[in-house]
Design a protein around this motif. Structure first.
Motif, PDB file in Angstrom:
ATOM      1  N   MET A   1       0.837  -1.203   0.000  1.00  0.00           N
ATOM      2  CA  MET A   1       0.000   0.000   0.000  1.00  0.00           C
ATOM      3  C   MET A   1       0.875   1.257   0.000  1.00  0.00           C
ATOM      4  O   MET A   1       1.951   1.277   0.578  1.00  0.00           O
ATOM      5  N   ILE A   2       0.384   2.295  -0.653  1.00  0.00           N
ATOM      6  CA  ILE A   2       1.140   3.538  -0.771  1.00  0.00           C
ATOM      7  C   ILE A   2       0.808   4.451   0.409  1.00  0.00           C
ATOM      8  O   ILE A   2      -0.360   4.774   0.632  1.00  0.00           O
ATOM      9  N   PRO A   3       1.809   4.889   1.180  1.00  0.00           N
ATOM     10  CA  PRO A   3       1.570   5.779   2.332  1.00  0.00           C
ATOM     11  C   PRO A   3       1.357   7.223   1.872  1.00  0.00           C
ATOM     12  O   PRO A   3       2.220   8.082   1.999  1.00  0.00           O
ATOM     13  N   VAL A   4       0.181   7.502   1.341  1.00  0.00           N
ATOM     14  CA  VAL A   4      -0.055   8.777   0.666  1.00  0.00           C
ATOM     15  C   VAL A   4      -0.096   9.967   1.610  1.00  0.00           C
ATOM     16  O   VAL A   4       0.007  11.112   1.161  1.00  0.00           O
ATOM     17  N   VAL A   5      -0.247   9.738   2.903  1.00  0.00           N
ATOM     18  CA  VAL A   5      -0.308  10.862   3.843  1.00  0.00           C
ATOM     19  C   VAL A   5       0.988  11.668   3.800  1.00  0.00           C
ATOM     20  O   VAL A   5       0.974  12.894   3.969  1.00  0.00           O
ATOM     21  N   GLU A   6       2.102  11.016   3.553  1.00  0.00           N
ATOM     22  CA  GLU A   6       3.376  11.733   3.425  1.00  0.00           C
ATOM     23  C   GLU A   6       3.313  12.734   2.273  1.00  0.00           C
ATOM     24  O   GLU A   6       3.805  13.864   2.377  1.00  0.00           O
ATOM     25  N   VAL A   7       2.701  12.320   1.175  1.00  0.00           N
ATOM     26  CA  VAL A   7       2.552  13.208   0.031  1.00  0.00           C
ATOM     27  C   VAL A   7       1.582  14.338   0.372  1.00  0.00           C
ATOM     28  O   VAL A   7       1.825  15.506   0.046  1.00  0.00           O
ATOM     29  N   TYR A   8       0.479  13.988   1.015  1.00  0.00           N
ATOM     30  CA  TYR A   8      -0.498  15.000   1.428  1.00  0.00           C
ATOM     31  C   TYR A   8       0.153  16.080   2.286  1.00  0.00           C
ATOM     32  O   TYR A   8      -0.074  17.283   2.081  1.00  0.00           O
ATOM     33  N   GLU A   9       0.968  15.672   3.230  1.00  0.00           N
ATOM     34  CA  GLU A   9       1.615  16.639   4.114  1.00  0.00           C
ATOM     35  C   GLU A   9       2.569  17.550   3.351  1.00  0.00           C
ATOM     36  O   GLU A   9       2.661  18.756   3.622  1.00  0.00           O
ATOM     37  N   GLN A  10       3.285  16.985   2.374  1.00  0.00           N
ATOM     38  CA  GLN A  10       4.186  17.800   1.553  1.00  0.00           C
ATOM     39  C   GLN A  10       3.381  18.801   0.712  1.00  0.00           C
ATOM     40  O   GLN A  10       3.765  19.972   0.587  1.00  0.00           O
ATOM     41  N   LEU A  11       2.298  18.354   0.133  1.00  0.00           N
ATOM     42  CA  LEU A  11       1.464  19.235  -0.674  1.00  0.00           C
ATOM     43  C   LEU A  11       0.879  20.360   0.178  1.00  0.00           C
ATOM     44  O   LEU A  11       0.895  21.533  -0.217  1.00  0.00           O
ATOM     45  N   LYS A  12       0.392  19.993   1.335  1.00  0.00           N
ATOM     46  CA  LYS A  12      -0.233  20.984   2.214  1.00  0.00           C
ATOM     47  C   LYS A  12       0.776  22.028   2.672  1.00  0.00           C
ATOM     48  O   LYS A  12       0.460  23.216   2.804  1.00  0.00           O
ATOM     49  N   ARG A  13       1.984  21.587   2.878  1.00  0.00           N
ATOM     50  CA  ARG A  13       3.037  22.485   3.354  1.00  0.00           C
ATOM     51  C   ARG A  13       3.500  23.454   2.257  1.00  0.00           C
ATOM     52  O   ARG A  13       3.898  24.581   2.548  1.00  0.00           O
ATOM     53  N   ASN A  14       3.439  23.025   1.016  1.00  0.00           N
ATOM     54  CA  ASN A  14       4.066  23.800  -0.058  1.00  0.00           C
ATOM     55  C   ASN A  14       3.109  24.427  -1.075  1.00  0.00           C
ATOM     56  O   ASN A  14       3.545  25.241  -1.892  1.00  0.00           O
ATOM     57  N   MET A  15       1.826  24.060  -1.032  1.00  0.00           N
ATOM     58  CA  MET A  15       0.868  24.601  -1.987  1.00  0.00           C
ATOM     59  C   MET A  15      -0.070  25.588  -1.298  1.00  0.00           C
ATOM     60  O   MET A  15      -0.395  25.421  -0.108  1.00  0.00           O
ATOM     61  N   PRO A  16      -0.523  26.619  -2.016  1.00  0.00           N
ATOM     62  CA  PRO A  16      -1.463  27.564  -1.421  1.00  0.00           C
ATOM     63  C   PRO A  16      -2.802  26.905  -1.123  1.00  0.00           C
ATOM     64  O   PRO A  16      -3.254  26.020  -1.860  1.00  0.00           O
ATOM     65  N   GLU A  17      -3.425  27.327  -0.056  1.00  0.00           N
ATOM     66  CA  GLU A  17      -4.706  26.750   0.356  1.00  0.00           C
ATOM     67  C   GLU A  17      -5.844  27.393  -0.427  1.00  0.00           C
ATOM     68  O   GLU A  17      -5.881  28.587  -0.636  1.00  0.00           O
ATOM     69  N   ARG A  18      -6.757  26.577  -0.890  1.00  0.00           N
ATOM     70  CA  ARG A  18      -7.981  27.110  -1.478  1.00  0.00           C
ATOM     71  C   ARG A  18      -9.085  26.076  -1.395  1.00  0.00           C
ATOM     72  O   ARG A  18      -8.835  24.906  -1.121  1.00  0.00           O
ATOM     73  N   ILE A  19     -10.308  26.516  -1.617  1.00  0.00           N
ATOM     74  CA  ILE A  19     -11.467  25.646  -1.426  1.00  0.00           C
ATOM     75  C   ILE A  19     -11.711  24.812  -2.690  1.00  0.00           C
ATOM     76  O   ILE A  19     -11.728  25.323  -3.802  1.00  0.00           O
ATOM     77  N   TRP A  20     -11.899  23.515  -2.496  1.00  0.00           N
ATOM     78  CA  TRP A  20     -12.296  22.603  -3.564  1.00  0.00           C
ATOM     79  C   TRP A  20     -13.559  21.867  -3.114  1.00  0.00           C
ATOM     80  O   TRP A  20     -13.719  21.570  -1.939  1.00  0.00           O
ATOM     81  N   TRP A  21     -14.464  21.594  -3.948  1.00  0.00           N
ATOM     82  CA  TRP A  21     -14.675  21.755  -5.367  1.00  0.00           C
ATOM     83  C   TRP A  21     -15.127  23.182  -5.661  1.00  0.00           C
ATOM     84  O   TRP A  21     -15.914  23.748  -4.883  1.00  0.00           O
ATOM     85  N   PRO A  22     -14.737  23.827  -6.782  1.00  0.00           N
ATOM     86  CA  PRO A  22     -15.166  25.197  -7.061  1.00  0.00           C
ATOM     87  C   PRO A  22     -16.649  25.255  -7.455  1.00  0.00           C
ATOM     88  O   PRO A  22     -17.010  25.075  -8.605  1.00  0.00           O
ATOM     89  N   ALA A  23     -17.520  25.493  -6.488  1.00  0.00           N
ATOM     90  CA  ALA A  23     -18.964  25.551  -6.750  1.00  0.00           C
ATOM     91  C   ALA A  23     -19.648  26.230  -5.572  1.00  0.00           C
ATOM     92  O   ALA A  23     -19.091  26.316  -4.476  1.00  0.00           O
ATOM     93  N   GLU A  24     -20.872  26.689  -5.807  1.00  0.00           N
ATOM     94  CA  GLU A  24     -21.622  27.390  -4.774  1.00  0.00           C
ATOM     95  C   GLU A  24     -22.673  26.510  -4.101  1.00  0.00           C
ATOM     96  O   GLU A  24     -23.288  26.927  -3.122  1.00  0.00           O
ATOM     97  N   SER A  25     -22.897  25.320  -4.620  1.00  0.00           N
ATOM     98  CA  SER A  25     -23.900  24.431  -4.025  1.00  0.00           C
ATOM     99  C   SER A  25     -23.591  22.988  -4.355  1.00  0.00           C
ATOM    100  O   SER A  25     -22.814  22.692  -5.277  1.00  0.00           O
TER     101      SER A  25
END
Length: 215
Positions: A1-25
């Motif tokens: 199994m791939i320990p993807v949380v390590e990747v998630y933490e790197q992405l969160k640390r280095n990418m700007p935060e924004r809301i996904w999915w881009p929609a109003e409802s």
């Protein structure tokens, strides 16, 4: 199994935060998740604009649209005949539950993903998008950006949605909010760094490596 949380933490640390999915409802997300199949988001935005003007994304109004009119409104997204039928079918299904998402979730429980997959035009990726963004589930969305990312990270044998998803491990305490954020971060990273060899080499994940025993 791939320990993807390590990747998630790197992405969160280095990418700007924004809301996904881009929609109003939620209803706009449901429609967008179908329209984006086999096209780019720029085309989807034209279709969403048309539907917004016509229905304001009120689910009752979407369900009431004659099929030919619905198909004409979403024509910019391509494959509009089949996509129109898929949107109509899912909104008829939602209408059976008076558009109450909590009731739907309670009714199907752990069989909700199976039910979503039984609906016209809802495949593996779209079902997971709906589970995460509409029904507050926790799923890894193994889309094309994710497949390209983990291939770049040296993971083999993950061609196709199911193969990558079956290799992913999300911890039990991973939340819906984290699942949404993870998906959005991968998409944003992909748009910026997965264009070609040069952009990948310039990314903060280019030197990242997994423990081979865990992947």
């Amino acid at each position: 199994m791939i320990p993807v949380v390590e990747v998630y933490e790197q992405l969160k640390r280095n990418m700007p935060e924004r809301i996904w999915w881009p929609a109003e409802s939620e209803w706009e997300i449901i429609i967008g998740s179908i329209l984006v199949q086999n096209t780019n988001w720029a085309n989807v935005e034209y279709s969403l604009h048309n539907l917004r003007e016509k229905t304001q994304f009120h689910p009752e109004k979407v369900a009431a649209l004659p099929l030919e009119e619905l198909q004409d409104l979403i024509r910019p997204s391509g494959f509009y005949i089949n996509k129109g039928k898929a949107i109509q079918e899912i909104f008829f299904w939602l209408q059976d539950f008076t558009f109450d998402l909590a009731v739907i979730e309670d009714h199907y429980g752990t069989n909700l993903r199976k039910q979503l997959l039984s609906l016209r035009g809802i495949g593996e990726e779209t079902a997971d998008v709906l589970l995460v963004y509409i029904f507050d589930g926790v799923e890894f969305i193994a889309d094309r950006y994710a497949q390209r990312l983990f291939t770049r990270l040296g993971v083999e044998g993950i061609e196709g949605y199911k193969k990558l998803k079956h290799r992913v491990y999300l911890p039990e305490d991973f939340s819906t909010a984290e699942a949404k954020e993870f998906h959005g971060l991968i998409v944003d990273f992909g748009k910026e760094y997965l264009k070609n060899d040069t952009t990948w080499a310039a990314s903060f994940l280019a030197d990242f490596s997994f423990d081979p025993l865990n992947s």
